[in-house]
Design a protein around this motif. Structure first.
Motif, PDB file in Angstrom:
ATOM      1  N   MET A 166       0.830  -1.196   0.000  1.00 25.73           N
ATOM      2  CA  MET A 166       0.000   0.000   0.000  1.00 25.73           C
ATOM      3  C   MET A 166       0.877   1.263   0.000  1.00 25.73           C
ATOM      4  N   SER A 167       0.270   2.355  -0.432  1.00 29.45           N
ATOM      5  CA  SER A 167       0.965   3.635  -0.492  1.00 29.45           C
ATOM      6  C   SER A 167       0.076   4.694   0.145  1.00 29.45           C
ATOM      7  N   ARG A 168       0.637   5.446   1.074  1.00 29.87           N
ATOM      8  CA  ARG A 168      -0.139   6.479   1.764  1.00 29.87           C
ATOM      9  C   ARG A 168       0.054   7.833   1.082  1.00 29.87           C
ATOM     10  N   ALA A 169      -0.966   8.667   1.177  1.00 26.59           N
ATOM     11  CA  ALA A 169      -0.881  10.026   0.651  1.00 26.59           C
ATOM     12  C   ALA A 169      -1.719  10.945   1.517  1.00 26.59           C
ATOM     13  N   LEU A 189      -5.332  11.322   5.721  1.00 21.26           N
ATOM     14  CA  LEU A 189      -4.297  10.412   5.243  1.00 21.26           C
ATOM     15  C   LEU A 189      -4.982   9.202   4.646  1.00 21.26           C
ATOM     16  N   VAL A 190      -4.741   8.931   3.384  1.00 19.46           N
ATOM     17  CA  VAL A 190      -5.417   7.839   2.693  1.00 19.46           C
ATOM     18  C   VAL A 190      -4.412   6.760   2.324  1.00 19.46           C
ATOM     19  N   GLU A 191      -4.910   5.551   2.173  1.00 21.62           N
ATOM     20  CA  GLU A 191      -4.103   4.432   1.694  1.00 21.62           C
ATOM     21  C   GLU A 191      -4.677   3.945   0.381  1.00 21.62           C
ATOM     22  N   ARG A 192      -3.796   3.676  -0.548  1.00 20.16           N
ATOM     23  CA  ARG A 192      -4.230   3.175  -1.851  1.00 20.16           C
ATOM     24  C   ARG A 192      -3.141   2.266  -2.397  1.00 20.16           C
ATOM     25  N   ALA A 240       3.503  12.119   0.483  1.00 24.53           N
ATOM     26  CA  ALA A 240       3.020  10.765   0.203  1.00 24.53           C
ATOM     27  C   ALA A 240       4.200   9.814   0.193  1.00 24.53           C
ATOM     28  N   ASP A 241       3.888   8.528   0.186  1.00 22.91           N
ATOM     29  CA  ASP A 241       4.962   7.534   0.070  1.00 22.91           C
ATOM     30  C   ASP A 241       5.548   7.520  -1.333  1.00 22.91           C
TER      31      ASP A 241
END
Length: 336
Positions: free
Chosen positions: A1-4, A15-18, A122-123
């Motif tokens: 997963m990658s956070r932004a 803060l979202v994860e996608r 973001a990541d």
């Protein structure tokens, strides 16, 4: 997963994860190492940025560094694993201004990472590979996150054309001003004076290569002294006061982001003094190359400007420091 981190509207973030993004043709995905927060980001968060220069919802982050994690079709696979920074303006490369090398004046419409396009809070950040400026393998990535403001200053130095032996002044000793001191010191000036009301910033400027630090109250005694004046503060009075510091026939470069209501430059003084006045907004590709080259050679060391580092989860604490008025606060980084 990658956070932004997403700012949905002024004052509201989450803060979202996608899924980790996949690069499209001509694109790269970069794993973000560090991203700086500047006053422009604070303006986005507070809702004070001109509506033509931001598009909500947005992931901010235009000052950053990282490592290329994946490349898309048509991109050199040797870029994978390279430390890098990248230009923020998404210049078209085809309009008249771009063809003349003035990529920061692209006439196809404003588009910039972190303002109208997803940025680096973001990541991962995805962007066209043509915007990359790869770094040396041993590059200090947190320090490299400051190469975006350094590129702005490199553009100002190009516009100012400093010559060895000249008297030079820098107005303002924030991030831009202190980076300007480092780059201008490399031009061997006879005198390099920094003007800022904060004594601690003046002392830091001396460590960075300035020969003198002065408070604004002392500036009257310096009027008409300098061959080149680089303004970096963007305060209400500094465009006008910078012109008063320049000698007749001198050069003034304005890099600060002024707001409505700033005091204008006296046209009588401007014409009688035959001043050359330039302004800088962002940085063209050539200035990015100058900044990255200076960083690689050790002429530019932004690391001492960093005072705070936060994880993405503490964005609220980080953004509160920027523009908060504490003189001990320098550059604030997010470290995904």
């Amino acid at each position: 997963m990658s956070r932004a981190l997403v700012v949905d509207r002024p004052g509201a973030h989450r803060l979202v994860e996608r899924a980790v993004p996949e690069p499209g043709p001509g694109e790269v995905v970069v794993r973000v190492a560090a991203a700086g927060i500047c006053m422009s980001d604070r303006e986005v968060y507070d809702g004070h940025r001109d509506a033509a220069y931001v598009r909500y919802p947005v992931t901010p982050g235009h000052e950053w560094s990282g490592t290329v994690e994946a490349v898309g079709e048509g991109v050199d696979p040797a870029l994978t694993g390279r430390k890098t920074v990248a230009e923020g303006f998404r210049a078209c490369g085809a309009c008249e201004r771009c063809r003349c090398g003035e990529t920061s004046l692209c006439s196809s419409g404003y588009a910039e990472t972190g303002f109208t396009e997803p940025g680096a809070f973001a990541d991962h950040v995805t962007l066209p590979a043509r915007l990359l400026h790869p770094l040396n393998d041993d590059a200090d990535l947190p320090a490299a996150a400051l190469l975006e403001p350094a590129a702005v200053i490199a553009a100002a130095v190009r516009a100012g054309r400093p010559r060895p032996g000249e008297r030079v002044a820098v107005v303002g000793a924030g991030t831009l001003g202190l980076l300007a001191v480092q780059l201008l010191a490399a031009s061997s000036p006879a005198e390099l004076t920094v003007i800022d009301p904060r004594a601690a910033r003046g002392e830091q400027a001396l460590r960075f290569g300035a020969s003198q630090a002065a408070a604004p109250a002392e500036a009257d005694a310096l009027s008409g002294r300098f061959d080149l004046v680089v303004e970096t503060a963007g305060a209400a009075t500094t465009a006008a006061s910078s012109c008063l510091l320049a000698r007749r026939g001198g050069r003034v470069v304005l890099t600060g982001m002024f707001t409505p209501g700033a005091i204008g430059i006296d046209p009588v003084h401007l014409s009688l003094s035959q001043l050359e006045v330039r302004s800088v907004f962002g940085a063209p590709s050539s200035a990015w190359s100058d900044a990255v080259r200076a960083f690689g050679l050790g002429l530019l060391d932004p690391a001492p400007l960093i005072t705070h580092e936060f994880p993405l989860e503490r964005f609220a604490d980080a953004i509160a420091l920027v523009g908060g008025g504490d003189p001990k606060t320098g550059k604030v980084l997010l470290r995904p």
